[in-house]
Design an enzyme around this catalytic site. Structure first.
Site, PDB file in Angstrom:
ATOM      1  N   SER A 166      49.885   8.272  23.349  1.00  0.00           N
ATOM      2  CA  SER A 166      49.899   8.562  21.866  1.00  0.00           C
ATOM      3  C   SER A 166      51.133   7.813  21.015  1.00  0.00           C
ATOM      4  O   SER A 166      52.286   8.082  21.338  1.00  0.00           O
ATOM      5  CB  SER A 166      49.870  10.157  21.321  1.00  0.00           C
ATOM      6  OG  SER A 166      50.313  10.215  19.935  1.00  0.00           O
ATOM      7  N   HIS A 176      46.127   5.961  21.632  1.00  0.00           N
ATOM      8  CA  HIS A 176      45.866   6.960  20.636  1.00  0.00           C
ATOM      9  C   HIS A 176      46.624   6.619  19.298  1.00  0.00           C
ATOM     10  O   HIS A 176      48.190   6.666  19.542  1.00  0.00           O
ATOM     11  CB  HIS A 176      46.055   8.420  21.229  1.00  0.00           C
ATOM     12  CG  HIS A 176      45.527   9.612  20.229  1.00  0.00           C
ATOM     13  ND1 HIS A 176      44.364  10.149  20.316  1.00  0.00           N
ATOM     14  CD2 HIS A 176      46.367  10.284  19.498  1.00  0.00           C
ATOM     15  CE1 HIS A 176      44.125  10.875  19.537  1.00  0.00           C
ATOM     16  NE2 HIS A 176      45.551  11.175  19.256  1.00  0.00           N
ATOM     17  N   ASP A 229      47.823   8.135  15.691  1.00  0.00           N
ATOM     18  CA  ASP A 229      47.635   9.400  14.950  1.00  0.00           C
ATOM     19  C   ASP A 229      48.075   9.013  13.383  1.00  0.00           C
ATOM     20  O   ASP A 229      49.106   8.673  13.287  1.00  0.00           O
ATOM     21  CB  ASP A 229      48.871  10.373  15.559  1.00  0.00           C
ATOM     22  CG  ASP A 229      48.352  11.088  16.824  1.00  0.00           C
ATOM     23  OD1 ASP A 229      47.380  11.592  16.788  1.00  0.00           O
ATOM     24  OD2 ASP A 229      49.375  10.960  17.646  1.00  0.00           O
ATOM     25  N   MET A 274      48.577  10.591   9.699  1.00  0.00           N
ATOM     26  CA  MET A 274      48.759  11.718   9.135  1.00  0.00           C
ATOM     27  C   MET A 274      48.889  11.509   7.639  1.00  0.00           C
ATOM     28  O   MET A 274      49.872  10.485   7.227  1.00  0.00           O
ATOM     29  CB  MET A 274      50.199  12.365   9.765  1.00  0.00           C
ATOM     30  CG  MET A 274      49.850  12.582  11.098  1.00  0.00           C
ATOM     31  SD  MET A 274      51.529  13.298  11.905  1.00  0.00           S
ATOM     32  CE  MET A 274      50.943  13.602  13.468  1.00  0.00           C
ATOM     33  N   HIS A 307      43.015   8.933  15.331  1.00  0.00           N
ATOM     34  CA  HIS A 307      42.717  10.205  15.124  1.00  0.00           C
ATOM     35  C   HIS A 307      43.154  10.446  13.637  1.00  0.00           C
ATOM     36  O   HIS A 307      44.563  10.334  13.392  1.00  0.00           O
ATOM     37  CB  HIS A 307      43.582  10.998  15.926  1.00  0.00           C
ATOM     38  CG  HIS A 307      43.709  12.461  15.889  1.00  0.00           C
ATOM     39  ND1 HIS A 307      44.761  13.174  16.582  1.00  0.00           N
ATOM     40  CD2 HIS A 307      42.959  13.323  15.131  1.00  0.00           C
ATOM     41  CE1 HIS A 307      44.427  14.445  16.039  1.00  0.00           C
ATOM     42  NE2 HIS A 307      43.572  14.534  15.168  1.00  0.00           N
ATOM     43  N   MET A 311      44.372  12.554  10.758  1.00  0.00           N
ATOM     44  CA  MET A 311      44.535  13.776  10.354  1.00  0.00           C
ATOM     45  C   MET A 311      44.923  13.901   8.704  1.00  0.00           C
ATOM     46  O   MET A 311      45.913  13.773   8.364  1.00  0.00           O
ATOM     47  CB  MET A 311      45.907  14.439  10.871  1.00  0.00           C
ATOM     48  CG  MET A 311      45.602  14.820  12.430  1.00  0.00           C
ATOM     49  SD  MET A 311      47.308  14.728  13.512  1.00  0.00           S
ATOM     50  CE  MET A 311      47.111  12.983  13.866  1.00  0.00           C
ATOM     51  N   MET A 364      42.205  20.298  20.032  1.00  0.00           N
ATOM     52  CA  MET A 364      43.829  19.999  19.606  1.00  0.00           C
ATOM     53  C   MET A 364      44.206  21.133  20.455  1.00  0.00           C
ATOM     54  O   MET A 364      43.851  22.411  20.480  1.00  0.00           O
ATOM     55  CB  MET A 364      44.174  20.207  18.325  1.00  0.00           C
ATOM     56  CG  MET A 364      43.683  19.042  17.401  1.00  0.00           C
ATOM     57  SD  MET A 364      44.345  17.532  17.888  1.00  0.00           S
ATOM     58  CE  MET A 364      45.951  17.936  17.976  1.00  0.00           C
ATOM     59  N   GLY A 372      50.335  17.433  13.606  1.00  0.00           N
ATOM     60  CA  GLY A 372      51.451  17.048  12.685  1.00  0.00           C
ATOM     61  C   GLY A 372      52.534  16.450  13.432  1.00  0.00           C
ATOM     62  O   GLY A 372      53.223  15.735  12.798  1.00  0.00           O
ATOM     63  N   PHE A 373      53.034  16.822  14.364  1.00  0.00           N
ATOM     64  CA  PHE A 373      54.286  16.689  15.087  1.00  0.00           C
ATOM     65  C   PHE A 373      53.696  16.296  16.659  1.00  0.00           C
ATOM     66  O   PHE A 373      53.323  17.079  17.197  1.00  0.00           O
ATOM     67  CB  PHE A 373      55.134  17.463  14.806  1.00  0.00           C
ATOM     68  CG  PHE A 373      55.432  17.684  13.430  1.00  0.00           C
ATOM     69  CD1 PHE A 373      56.401  16.830  12.844  1.00  0.00           C
ATOM     70  CD2 PHE A 373      54.951  18.746  12.672  1.00  0.00           C
ATOM     71  CE1 PHE A 373      56.656  17.109  11.422  1.00  0.00           C
ATOM     72  CE2 PHE A 373      55.214  18.873  11.460  1.00  0.00           C
ATOM     73  CZ  PHE A 373      56.108  18.000  10.848  1.00  0.00           C
ATOM     74  N   GLY A 374      54.616  15.269  17.426  1.00  0.00           N
ATOM     75  CA  GLY A 374      54.709  15.096  18.669  1.00  0.00           C
ATOM     76  C   GLY A 374      55.742  16.240  19.016  1.00  0.00           C
ATOM     77  O   GLY A 374      56.486  16.919  18.480  1.00  0.00           O
ATOM     78  N   ASP A 412      44.714  16.949  23.210  1.00  0.00           N
ATOM     79  CA  ASP A 412      45.704  16.122  22.582  1.00  0.00           C
ATOM     80  C   ASP A 412      46.587  17.143  21.972  1.00  0.00           C
ATOM     81  O   ASP A 412      46.530  18.336  21.219  1.00  0.00           O
ATOM     82  CB  ASP A 412      45.186  15.611  21.163  1.00  0.00           C
ATOM     83  CG  ASP A 412      46.106  15.030  20.533  1.00  0.00           C
ATOM     84  OD1 ASP A 412      47.165  14.682  20.870  1.00  0.00           O
ATOM     85  OD2 ASP A 412      45.830  14.240  19.370  1.00  0.00           O
ATOM     86  N   GLY A 413      47.922  17.179  22.740  1.00  0.00           N
ATOM     87  CA  GLY A 413      49.188  18.027  22.249  1.00  0.00           C
ATOM     88  C   GLY A 413      49.752  18.665  23.156  1.00  0.00           C
ATOM     89  O   GLY A 413      49.173  19.627  23.940  1.00  0.00           O
ATOM     90  N   GLY A 414      51.115  18.565  23.567  1.00  0.00           N
ATOM     91  CA  GLY A 414      51.655  19.221  24.937  1.00  0.00           C
ATOM     92  C   GLY A 414      51.087  18.761  26.076  1.00  0.00           C
ATOM     93  O   GLY A 414      51.377  19.605  27.117  1.00  0.00           O
ATOM     94  N   GLY A 468      51.618  11.965  24.320  1.00  0.00           N
ATOM     95  CA  GLY A 468      52.809  11.040  23.467  1.00  0.00           C
ATOM     96  C   GLY A 468      54.120  11.136  24.342  1.00  0.00           C
ATOM     97  O   GLY A 468      54.457  10.290  25.056  1.00  0.00           O
TER      98      GLY A 468
END
Ligand code: DX5
Ligand code: ZN
Length: 227
Positions: free
Chosen positions: A6, A31, A33, A35, A64, A66, A135, A140-142, A173-175, A195
């Site tokens: 990401s 990827h 993102d 926003m 992606h 958002m 998700m 909203g945040f990496g 996606d995320g963490g 990311g």
């Protein structure tokens, strides 16, 4: 399987350099993102940035969105070089016409579902999409921590796919890091966005290879899944 670094976690003052790092890392997708400061409490970058990055690599651009009003952004991102456009199921009645519009533009369609949203909302669209994105953080945040409560949703999405003979990819996606990738692979995910876990490593190629190895060790079928 697919690994998708990401770009949100890149050094934003050296985007071109980090796109090249990702391209040489062995990861298949990039990827991106997007926003809008409304659907999520943050702003990233727009189609002009994506268009300038496009000539730097042949990587598949996984965009992606958002965004609260993705309709106005579909054509600009398609023209900027997106290969796939992901919209959110939380947009409700707007989802069906958005899917049609993305297909009309000749792009692959992804549908994303946020952690608090019931996965059942995705069910009516399963036969129309190329990818379902579960998700695993609130977007909203990496750099946020993986939400383990999302794992049953991945398993459900994988079960639907098998029961109905559908072929959508199952993305998380995320963490996602070298530990959480194992849990996601076991639950049925085949496409992994990461990311911080990849861009923070000096040797991104080694980090991608390790992530792939962990995923494949936890679901041997992944070794065969290519785009
Ligand atoms: C979150 C974004 C993610 C984010 C992932 O809103 O959709 O793609 O960049 O970042 P990490 O891997 O650092 O959690
Ligand atoms: Zn994302």
């Amino acid at each position: 399987m697919i690994i998708a670094p990401s770009l949100l976690a890149a050094d934003l003052s050296k985007l071109a350099k980090d796109v090249e790092r990702a391209a040489k890392s062995g990861a298949e997708w990039l990827h991106l993102d997007i926003m809008d400061g409304h659907f999520v409490p943050n702003i990233s970058f727009g189609p002009a940035v994506v268009a300038q990055l496009r000539p730097l690599t042949k990587m598949f651009f996984d965009v992606h969105l958002m965004c609260s009003r993705p309709k106005i952004l579909l054509e600009p991102f398609a023209k900027a070089g997106a290969e796939q456009i992901i919209i959110h199921v939380e947009l409700g009645d707007a989802v069906t016409p958005l899917i049609w519009e993305i297909k009309k533009l000749g792009k692959k369609v992804g549908l994303a579902v946020n952690p608090p949203t019931n996965i059942a909302l995705c069910e009516p669209f399963l036969d129309q999409i190329d990818l379902l994105l579960v998700m695993t953080v609130n977007p909203g945040f990496g750099g946020q921590s993986f939400i383990h409560e999302c794992l049953p949703k991945i398993a459900q999405a994988d079960a639907w796919r098998r029961e109905r003979g559908l072929r959508y990819r199952l993305e998380v996606d995320g963490g996602i890091n070298h530990q959480t990738v194992a849990e996601c692979a076991r639950a049925g995910a085949d496409t992994f966005v990461a990311g911080t876990a990849l861009f923070s490593q000096r040797q991104m190629k080694a980090a991608v290879a390790k992530m792939r190895k962990v995923a494949e060790a936890n679901d041997p079928a992944l070794a065969d899944l290519k785009v």
